[in-house]
Scaffold this motif. Structure first.
Motif, PDB file in Angstrom:
ATOM      1  N   THR A 178       0.822  -1.218   0.000  1.00  0.00           N
ATOM      2  CA  THR A 178       0.000   0.000   0.000  1.00  0.00           C
ATOM      3  C   THR A 178       0.853   1.265   0.000  1.00  0.00           C
ATOM      4  OG1 THR A 178      -0.128  -0.016   2.422  1.00  0.00           O
ATOM      5  CG2 THR A 178      -1.873  -1.176   1.202  1.00  0.00           C
TER       6      THR A 178
ATOM      7  N   ASP B 139      -0.265   4.194  -2.156  1.00  0.00           N
ATOM      8  CA  ASP B 139      -1.468   4.882  -1.678  1.00  0.00           C
ATOM      9  C   ASP B 139      -1.127   6.058  -0.766  1.00  0.00           C
ATOM     10  OD1 ASP B 139      -2.998   3.024  -3.035  1.00  0.00           O
ATOM     11  OD2 ASP B 139      -3.181   1.702  -1.296  1.00  0.00           O
TER      12      ASP B 139
ATOM     13  N   ASP C  96       1.225   8.439  -4.255  1.00  0.00           N
ATOM     14  CA  ASP C  96       0.583   8.745  -5.533  1.00  0.00           C
ATOM     15  C   ASP C  96      -0.469   7.677  -5.798  1.00  0.00           C
ATOM     16  OD1 ASP C  96      -0.167   9.184  -8.178  1.00  0.00           O
ATOM     17  OD2 ASP C  96       1.857   9.638  -8.850  1.00  0.00           O
ATOM     18  N   GLU C  97      -1.714   8.084  -5.854  1.00  0.00           N
ATOM     19  CA  GLU C  97      -2.811   7.122  -5.994  1.00  0.00           C
ATOM     20  C   GLU C  97      -2.816   6.416  -7.348  1.00  0.00           C
ATOM     21  OE1 GLU C  97      -6.378   8.792  -3.168  1.00  0.00           O
ATOM     22  OE2 GLU C  97      -6.141   9.685  -5.167  1.00  0.00           O
ATOM     23  N   ASN C  98      -2.236   7.032  -8.359  1.00  0.00           N
ATOM     24  CA  ASN C  98      -2.262   6.446  -9.703  1.00  0.00           C
ATOM     25  C   ASN C  98      -0.857   6.352 -10.305  1.00  0.00           C
ATOM     26  OD1 ASN C  98      -5.268   6.291 -10.066  1.00  0.00           O
ATOM     27  ND2 ASN C  98      -5.061   8.509  -9.768  1.00  0.00           N
TER      28      ASN C  98
ATOM     29  N   ASN D 174       4.800  12.508  -5.633  1.00  0.00           N
ATOM     30  CA  ASN D 174       3.921  13.388  -4.863  1.00  0.00           C
ATOM     31  C   ASN D 174       4.296  14.854  -5.071  1.00  0.00           C
ATOM     32  OD1 ASN D 174       6.211  13.796  -3.336  1.00  0.00           O
ATOM     33  ND2 ASN D 174       5.394  12.911  -1.452  1.00  0.00           N
TER      34      ASN D 174
ATOM     35  N   ALA E  88      -4.154   7.840   3.903  1.00  0.00           N
ATOM     36  CA  ALA E  88      -4.267   8.381   2.548  1.00  0.00           C
ATOM     37  C   ALA E  88      -2.954   9.048   2.152  1.00  0.00           C
ATOM     38  CB  ALA E  88      -5.424   9.368   2.486  1.00  0.00           C
ATOM     39  N   ILE E  89      -2.990   9.894   1.094  1.00  0.00           N
ATOM     40  CA  ILE E  89      -1.805  10.604   0.653  1.00  0.00           C
ATOM     41  C   ILE E  89      -1.251  11.448   1.801  1.00  0.00           C
ATOM     42  CG2 ILE E  89      -0.923  12.366  -0.916  1.00  0.00           C
ATOM     43  CD1 ILE E  89      -1.489   9.819  -2.343  1.00  0.00           C
TER      44      ILE E  89
END
Length: 339
Positions: free
Chosen positions: A133, A136, A139-141, A168, A305-306
């Motif tokens: 993870t 996550d 950078d989500e993508n 990021n 999260a980020i």
């Protein structure tokens, strides 16, 4: 015939050519070497960057300069340590021995501080064999993974490999692990070694996020390429004892030198600080020779999260991250001094 050079009654001044450069005669020191330009000017007082000091400095049209606050001076010192010169690469591996202790969160956080302070490329690698993870938190993508880098035969420099990395807002790169549930690609030692050899050409500081299974085959190349180990433990018994076992296990496997100069981060997951537990665990972990650091609870890090180290963290949390990162930078040992 006795040589006059060996005559014990001969004075040092008579033994021309044999005396030590600093013995006997004294020569006048160089005048040029004794003059320092800094002695001719008043020491520069760095203007304040925040608080009432900055207000006074600005409202006086820069005529009154109270100088930096103690906190600002401390941050400047920390940044200087984090920015220290690093030859080749510095690989920092974060491990736990148990999931859920915040290894991925701290990998992203420490990596973010390194990148904030350094001009060179910094990357965080997800080396969790299953579904990691780390991406996550950064950078989500992310555009690629291990397979994408290994399949690209035309990687010459950073701009080429950057196509496969997430990033990021502060410029921390991330190499995502396996993110596809329908076509899983288990991480194997050859994949990690192959990708790391390429990233060594483009990145100066490399942080590796690992899973709890220390006996997984991929851990061998990870540990063999590690310069500094960071163990992440919780403050409770169930989140700290597995880390103690991990310390013992790695020492028994021949990594005792890495363990002896490692860092243990006690990562607090609650806003109720248990001082007695922290003191007890700090004492236990210190017996292994490791440096013990305490990371306070922060709601931003707990979100999962980020992570925005620059803007979202509490002041004390951000300061602690800088102190921990500076301490890790201090552990860097150039290749020429390791043996």
């Amino acid at each position: 015939m006795t040589s006059p050079w060996n005559d014990p009654n001969m004075s040092d001044e008579g033994a021309l050519g044999r005396e030590e450069p600093t013995a006997g005669r004294r020569y006048r020191d160089s005048v040029a070497d004794s003059v320092r330009i800094s002695d001719l000017t008043a020491p520069r007082k760095i203007p304040p960057g925040s608080g009432w000091r900055k207000f006074v400095y600005k409202t006086s049209f820069k005529l009154i300069n109270p100088g930096e606050s103690p906190r600002e001076r401390h941050y400047r010192d920390l940044r200087g340590r984090i920015k220290r010169h690093i030859r080749r690469q510095y690989v920092i591996t974060l491990i736990s021995g148990k999931g859920g202790t915040g290894v991925s969160t701290l990998t992203a956080s420490i990596g973010g501080v390194f990148r904030q302070c350094r001009t060179e490329n910094v990357i965080a690698i997800d080396a969790v064999p299953g579904f990691g993870t780390l991406a996550d938190r950064i950078d989500e993508n992310p555009p690629g993974d291990y397979a994408a880098i290994l399949a690209d035969t035309d990687v010459q420099g950073y701009s080429d490999i950057r196509e496969h990395l997430g990033q990021n807002s502060v410029g921390l790169d991330v190499l995502a692990g396996n993110r596809s549930s329908d076509q899983p690609r288990p991480l194997v030692p050859a994949m990690f070694s192959g990708v790391l050899s390429r990233l060594r050409r483009t990145h100066n500081v490399i942080l590796v996020d690992t899973g709890p299974d220390l006996e997984h085959p991929v851990m061998k190349p990870v540990l063999e390429n590690t310069d500094t180990l960071v163990f992440v433990a919780g403050v409770t018994a169930d989140r700290s004892k597995p880390v103690l076992r991990a310390l013992d296990y790695l020492a028994s496997q021949g990594y005792h030198e890495l363990v002896s100069r490692s860092t243990v981060i006690l990562n607090d997951f609650t806003d109720v600080r248990d001082k007695a537990a922290i003191a007890y665990l700090s004492e236990r972990f210190a017996k292994t020779g490791a440096t013990v650091e305490v990371m306070p609870f922060d709601p931003h890090l707990a979100k999962g999260a980020i992570i925005d180290v620059q803007n979202e963290l509490a002041k004390n949390t951000r300061l602690r991250l800088f102190e921990i990162t500076a301490a890790l930078a201090d552990k860097y040992v150039p290749d020429t001094e390791r043996y």
